[in-house]
Structure formats: structure tokens, C-alpha cells
Design an enzyme around this catalytic site. Structure first.
Site, short mmCIF file in Angstrom:
data_model
loop_
_atom_site.label_atom_id
_atom_site.label_comp_id
_atom_site.label_asym_id
_atom_site.label_seq_id
_atom_site.Cartn_x
_atom_site.Cartn_y
_atom_site.Cartn_z
N GLU A 291 -7.85 -2.26 4.64
CA GLU A 291 -6.65 -2.89 5.35
C GLU A 291 -6.89 -3.39 6.82
OE1 GLU A 291 -3.63 0.39 5.29
OE2 GLU A 291 -3.22 0.17 3.14
N GLU B 274 6.57 8.58 4.02
CA GLU B 274 6.49 7.45 3.82
C GLU B 274 6.95 6.83 2.38
OE1 GLU B 274 2.58 5.71 4.04
OE2 GLU B 274 3.27 3.64 3.66
N ASP C 200 -1.90 5.61 -3.46
CA ASP C 200 -1.06 5.75 -2.08
C ASP C 200 -0.07 6.71 -1.78
OD1 ASP C 200 -1.13 5.67 0.71
OD2 ASP C 200 -0.56 3.59 0.67
C1 BDP Z 1 -0.49 3.45 3.76
C2 BDP Z 1 0.23 3.07 4.98
C3 BDP Z 1 -0.21 2.65 5.97
C4 BDP Z 1 -1.74 3.47 6.40
C5 BDP Z 1 -2.51 3.42 5.09
C6 BDP Z 1 -3.81 4.50 5.31
O1 BDP Z 1 1.43 2.40 4.23
O2 BDP Z 1 0.56 2.38 7.05
O3 BDP Z 1 -2.23 2.80 7.44
O4 BDP Z 1 -1.85 4.09 4.19
O5 BDP Z 1 -3.53 5.63 5.15
O6 BDP Z 1 0.08 4.67 3.00
O7 BDP Z 1 -4.70 4.05 6.13
#
Ligand code: BDP
Length: 686
Positions: free
Chosen positions: A269, A370, A342
Site C-alpha cells: 500500500e 474497521e 483483509d
Molecule cells: C487495512 C487498513 C489500512 C491498514 C492496512 C494494513 O484499511 O488502514 O494500513 O490494512 O494492515 O485493513 O496495513
């Protein structure tokens, strides 16, 4: 004058009650102060002092002896394990370490609070995982990524000079359930955390945590050498970069001698990582591991990686990490999210569990909600955690559960660990929702003993948090135990996944598609609804993600006759009129499940209202308000998803079910901000 005094007293009383019932005491709400006799003759430490204080303040039974023991059987329980024996004339807590004594003390007090002490006691405990860690996604400006309980607990701006009393309370709560590590900052890490100024702040926190058996860890940004070190590169094979990390590690250990190590999100990401320099995850992790090794620290390297160009995000962690199995230093552990996408309401387990055998792997669970209604929805997560930990991976034949392949027992690795993304914040009740405290509690208890059942954990938590009235116990536990399945039903039944709003992850947005955005952040990538049907084909005629599982799981999941229905649309794309086991069409079944989810939330409201006279007014009102939000949101979810999917299925919602109350075009307007959702959910759709 008299009236004034009465008014004043009433005010004080109200203030006292309000404080007493704001949830700030968590599950540590001991009712009576005792003055127990506690004997300890060994070498005192700040940790033994705490154990003695806790017991002498709360223990109401026979005199207790705390014994630091070198006895072989006690030593075999490891550093944190303990044995408690005795009865009415006296009780002994024995451990080979002061930490074990502290855990023993809290264990005994828990049994007392739960009314679970018999006339004689003979208990032997040692934790399932060596490292039981909370991951805080806290930023240095005190915002919390995916946090729904106020600001970060860490008052960076005031540290190290000012120490909030909450650091100690937090440490105490964790110690009471066996959590022994905290990663203080967000995995999307600011390089600033490694500057001398911030290390001083981290040291101040570590100094508080130490006596409670909690080690501090930090998330690090892979580009730190360049960004704060002024180097030209952060290439892990560059000598100067390696030296920079070695010196940084030495600097940290000088301040924090029991520092735990680093957590790293790399090449994920948009975060920097070894791929930026043509190196592998192993090159990156090993360089950090070499810097930490002389001091006894570890690297927790995350496998949360995926690439926007791939056809199936669920396959990617396995594809990227399996070739590296066995290539990591022995102080590296790979941190893997429970599910391959996720933290969804339901996912199968990530196939790296069990498959990576020459490298230790640790589960990462998400305690903060989340994807489960933030701090508005009552969703007890122990059933989700339990389902995951108890699933058989078949890695070494039957019985190779996720728990067994990660706790060190089956693969024999010396490091074993489990992490939970924390749901704590500056709110007076710590977690935003009073019931969200149970998820923090459940994580700690399962990290200590993954054999505990969710029902047992719920029972313990309710007794300590709300009391032991039979009706209350029955009703609250009923509601908690049904809550995860209810959320699955009103959000994503049959293993639909990631159909949340792309932006805030709170409500439904199954329709959202922007061709200029990453495909794998948008719902249609996951649900693949069209006039032919719905679901992600992960069998050999699709992405073949099933092949990443061991036999017989891969066949079980691939075959429609054996694939569990609660994972159906994760693995299969099926026609709307596909016949379910109960004879309904897939479309009708989706409608029924959404309806059932909504009904459950209405039922939770009824259950809670009946408990009004058994719960203090403040917590009662707060939870009632949240249950209203949840019920409204469940309807929002049902209507949004069914009305949208109906544009493909072209089938009617079974006439015996409630009709939608919203219109699709209005729902698609999404007028609210993330902050508004955090506050009150989907209050009015204008
Ligand atoms: C996702 C989240 C994000 C996190 C990412 C992670 O939306 O905010 O930074 O995972 O785990 O679930 O790195």
C-alpha cells in the site's frame, strides 16, 4: 443552607456514580477492598511488588505465599507460566519468574471475581504463545488509523515530561489478561519515531510498562536511513544502511534495554521496502534482524502485500512469501492477517498458515472494528478468532489447526507470537463501545490459551464487567455469542467480501467503481455480480486460489457439494438461481440472511432493554444508543446490498420478508463523512 448541603452531596454522589460507571475500569472492577495476607520471601522486584499489591488489595481468601521457584516442574512452565495450589488454609502461587507470579495473581483474582474457585485449587498454566502483542495503529499526531475510540492513548506531545496515568492503567489491564507486548505506532510508520526525541518518549512509556511485563516494540519505516539518517539510499544490501540500522538498534537498547523489536510493513500500500532496490523481503527483514540480534530483538515482518494488477488479491501473500520460506534469520517472524484479503466479517484462513514451515508465522487479528461497524456495532469477536484458530490447515495431516501451526507446538520454532490490532483510545471507556472491551479481553485470553471457548470468555468477561446475575449472564452472553454471525448476515452473508464503502469501510457501497482507482480497493472486484450470478471463482476454472490450501481442504473448498456454505461466494461464482442445501435459490437465501441479520439486531435491542434494571444507568443508556445505530445500519446494509444485487438477479425479494425502506438511488448518494459515521452511523439518509 441545608438545601445547599444536600444539593452539594447529591452532586458529589452523581459525579462519583458517573465516574464509577463510565466503563473506565474495564473488567477490573473489584467490588470490595480486602487486606489479605501475602507472603513473599524471594528477591523483590517492581513486578513482585505489583503482584503483592494487587492481591493484598483484592484477594478475599486464605493467606497467599508467592514463591519464585527453581523447581524443575515449575521451570518447565516457562517464564510466564505458574502453578497455583492450596485451599482454605493457604494458597501458593509458584513461578520461575516475577512475571509468572504476576500472571498467577491476576489469574487467581479472575477466578475469584468469576466465582470459579473451588475449596481446593490446583492450577497449572503456561501461555500458548510466547509473545502476545497489541499493535497500535497510532500516529504521532495522536490520530489513530482505523481507531474509533478517540485519540491515541500516547500523549506524544507531552512525553517524556508528563506521564498520563492511563499508561499504567493500560499496562495493568493488559497484564491482567497476559498481553506482554505493545507496538506503539502505526504500521504505516512515520520515520520520526526513530529520532532521538521520539525514542526518549518511547522510553518513558517502556519504563512504565516494564514492571507489568510489557515490552515495547516500534513500527519502522524502511526508508528511515534516507529520510532521517541523511543517507543516499535505504538499500538493505548497502553497508552504510546496515551500519545505520545497527547503530540505531544500539541507541534504542541503550534507552530501552528490554526493547522487543521492529514491526515492518514493507512494499505494501505504498510503503517503502526492499523491492524499491530490487531486493527481497528476506533481504530487508534479515538486515533489520542482524541489527537487532545482538540485543535479543526480533523483526515482525508483515505479509500483507498485494498488487493492483493481479487478478486475485487473495493469492498474493502466499505467492510472494512461499518462495522465501527458510530464507529468514531466526529472529524474524512473518506476521500474517487471519484472512487472505483483509479482516473481513468472514474469510477462510490465509493459506500461508501451515504452508510456511521453515519460518515462524504469527497471526494478526484485528480487534478494532474497521470492517465491523466501528465502535457502533456490538460484535463480539471471540467467535471469529476461535473459528480461525481452530480451523484445520492439514499442513501435517489432520489436527494441524492454525493454532497448532503457529504456537510453536507443531513446527517447533522457538519464537511464537500473535498480534491484535488494538481498539483502544482516549475515550473514557477505552474502546468506544462498552462491549468492544470484550474484544480486547478476548484477544488477550485467547493469546494466552487458544483452547478457551468463546462462550467461556464471554461468561468471564460479563461476570467481571457487568456482574454475575443469572439472567444478565444468560442474556448478555446470548447476545454476544450471536453477534458476529448477525453482522456477517446483515453485511456480507455467504462470504461476500469487501463490499464496503471504499473510503471509510463503514457502510455498504457494492456499486462503487471508479476506473481510475485501484481495482482491488473496489467492491465489484470482489463480488463480481452480473446477470449470470455472484461470487469470486477461486477454483481451477477461476483464480485457482484453492490450490494454495492443503488437501483435502483444496478439494473441499473447490467442490460445490462440500464447500461450507458460509464460504460459498469466496470460492465460487454462482447463478442467482443456484440451489442451496435447504432448497432455496441463492438469491432467496441472500435475502433471508440479510433479513435474519436485521432481525438479530432488533432482538439485541429487546434483550438489552429487558436488562435495564440489572445494569447501571450510564452504561445501559450508552449501549442502548449504540444498539439503535446498529439496527438502523443493518437495515441500511440489507437495503443497499439487496437492491443493488437485484439489478442483476432481477428476482423479487421473497414476499414474506420485510420490504426495503430505502431507495437505491438515495442510498447511492452516500451523503455522510467518515466522522459522521463514527459518531452516529447512518442516521438519516437525505
Ligand atoms: C487495512 C487498513 C489500512 C491498514 C492496512 C494494513 O484499511 O488502514 O494500513 O490494512 O494492515 O485493513 O496495513
Amino acid at each position: 443552607m441545608k438545601r445547599h448541603v444536600i444539593l452539594f452531596l447529591a452532586l458529589i454522589l452523581t459525579a462519583f456514580c458517573a465516574q464509577a460507571e463510565d466503563g473506565s475500569k474495564l473488567w477490573l472492577r473489584y467490588q470490595t477492598a480486602s487486606n489479605a495476607t501475602i507472603k513473599f520471601s524471594g528477591k523483590k522486584s517492581p513486578t513482585t511488588d505489583i503482584a503483592i499489591n494487587e492481591l493484598s488489595a483484592q484477594w478475599r481468601g486464605a493467606p497467599i505465599s508467592l514463591a519464585l521457584s527453581t523447581n524443575k516442574e515449575i521451570k518447565a512452565l516457562g517464564n510466564d507460566g505458574f502453578r497455583i495450589t492450596g485451599g482454605e488454609s493457604g494458597v501458593t502461587i509458584a513461578s520461575s519468574s516475577d512475571k509468572g507470579l504476576l500472571y498467577g495473581a491476576f489469574h487467581l483474582l479472575r477466578l475469584q471475581e468469576c466465582g470459579a474457585l473451588g475449596a481446593t485449587i490446583d492450577i497449572t498454566e503456561s501461555p500458548a504463545y510466547r509473545l502476545r502483542i497489541l499493535n497500535h495503529w497510532d500516529n504521532l499526531d495522536r490520530s489513530v488509523e482505523r481507531g474509533y475510540a478517540g485519540k491515541s492513548l500516547w500523549e506524544w506531545e507531552k512525553l517524556p515530561a508528563e506521564i498520563s496515568p492511563r499508561y499504567r492503567e493500560y499496562a495493568r489491564a493488559n497484564a491482567s489478561i497476559g498481553i506482554n507486548g505493545s507496538v506503539l505506532n502505526n504500521v504505516n510508520a512515520s520515520p520520526t519515531i526513530l529520532t532521538p526525541e521520539y525514542l526518549q518518549k518511547a522510553k518513558a512509556i517502556a519504563d512504565i510498562f516494564r514492571a507489568w511485563g510489557i515490552r515495547v516494540y516500534l513500527s519502522v519505516n524502511f526508508s528511515s536511513p534516507k529520510i532521517i539518517g541523511g543517507l543516499e539510499t535505504s538499500d538493505p544490501l548497502d553497508k552504510n544502511v546496515q551500519l545505520w540500522w545497527k547503530q540505531k538498534a544500539a541507541e534504542i537498547y541503550k534507552l530501552i534495554p528490554d526493547f522487543g523489536g521492529f514491526l515492518v510493513k514493507a512494499n505494501s500500500e505504498g510503503q517503502p521496502g526492499p523491492h524499491d532496490f530490487g531486493r527481497t523481503h528476506a533481504d530487508g527483514a534479515n538486515m533489520l534482524a542482524d541489527a537487532l540480534a545482538p540485543h535479543g530483538g526480533i523483526v515482525m515482518w508483515r505479509a500483507f502485500v498485494y498488487n493492483p494488477l493481479s487478478d486475485d488479491r487473495a493469492r498474493q501473500a502466499y505467492e510472494e512469501f512461499m518462495p522465501l520460506d527458510g530464507k529468514f534469520r531466526n529472529n524474524v517472524i512473518i506476521q500474517v492477517k487471519n484472512g487472505p484479503v483483509d479482516f473481513q466479517p468472514r474469510e477462510p484462513f490465509t493459506p500461508l498458515f501451515g504452508a510456511m514451515q521453515r519460518t515462524p508465522v504469527m497471526p494478526e487479528l484485528q480487534i478494532t472494528q474497521e470492517y465491523l461497524g466501528f465502535s457502533n456495532h456490538l460484535v463480539f469477536l471471540a467467535p471469529l478468532f476461535e473459528e480461525f484458530l481452530k480451523t484445520d490447515t492439514y499442513a501435517r495431516g489432520q489436527g494441524s489447526t492454525v493454532a497448532a501451526v503457529t504456537d510453536g507446538s507443531l513446527m517447533g520454532h522457538s519464537i511464537s507470537a500473535i498480534a491484535g490490532v488494538a481498539n483502544t483510545g482516549s475515550d473514557s471507556n477505552w474502546c468506544g463501545h462498552h462491549f468492544a472491551q470484550s474484544n480486547w479481553y478476548a484477544f488477550g485470553r485467547l493469546a494466552w490459551n487458544h483452547k478457551l471457548s468463546s462462550a467461556h470468555i464471554a461468561d468471564e468477561w460479563i461476570r467481571q464487567t457487568f456482574g454475575d446475575d443469572n439472567l444478565l449472564l444468560k442474556n448478555l452472553s446470548d447476545m454476544m455469542m450471536r453477534s458476529r454471525e448477525a453482522a456477517v448476515d446483515y453485511m456480507m452473508p455467504l462470504c461476500l467480501h469487501h463490499i464496503f464503502s471504499t473510503n471509510h469501510h463503514y457502510g455498504p457501497e457494492p456499486w462503487f467503481w471508479n476506473p481510475n482507482m485501484r481495482r482491488d480497493w473496489q467492491p465489484p472486484y470482489y463480488h463480481k455480480a452480473d446477470s449470470a450470478g455472484v461470487g469470486f471463482n477461486r477454483t481451477s476454472t477461476g483464480s485457482n486460489a484453492v490450490a494454495q490450501y492443503f488437501s483435502p481442504l483444496r478439494e473441499t473448498y473447490a467442490n460445490l457439494a462440500t464447500c461450507p456454505e458460509n464460504l460459498l461466494l469466496w470460492f465460487h461464482h454462482l447463478p442467482w438461481d443456484y440451489k442451496m442445501k435447504n432448497g432455496r435459490t441463492l438469491w432467496d437465501e441472500l435475502c433471508y440472511r440479510y433479513a435474519r441479520g436485521v432481525d438479530e439486531t432488533r432482538d439485541f435491542q429487546k434483550i438489552w432493554d429487558r436488562m435495564e434494571h440489572k445494569v447501571d444507568a450510564d452504561r445501559f443508556a450508552a449501549v442502548r444508543h449504540k444498539l439503535q445505530i446498529q439496527a438502523r445500519d443493518a437495515i441500511w446494509w440489507r437495503d443497499a446490498c439487496l437492491l443493488y444485487f437485484q439489478t442483476f438477479s432481477a428476482m423479487p425479494i421473497p414476499f414474506e420478508l420485510e420490504r426495503p425502506v430505502y431507495d437505491l438511488p438515495r442510498l447511492m448518494k452516500q451523503p455522510r463523512s467518515t466522522e459522521a459515521y463514527i459518531l452516529e452511523g447512518n442516521y438519516l439518509i437525505k
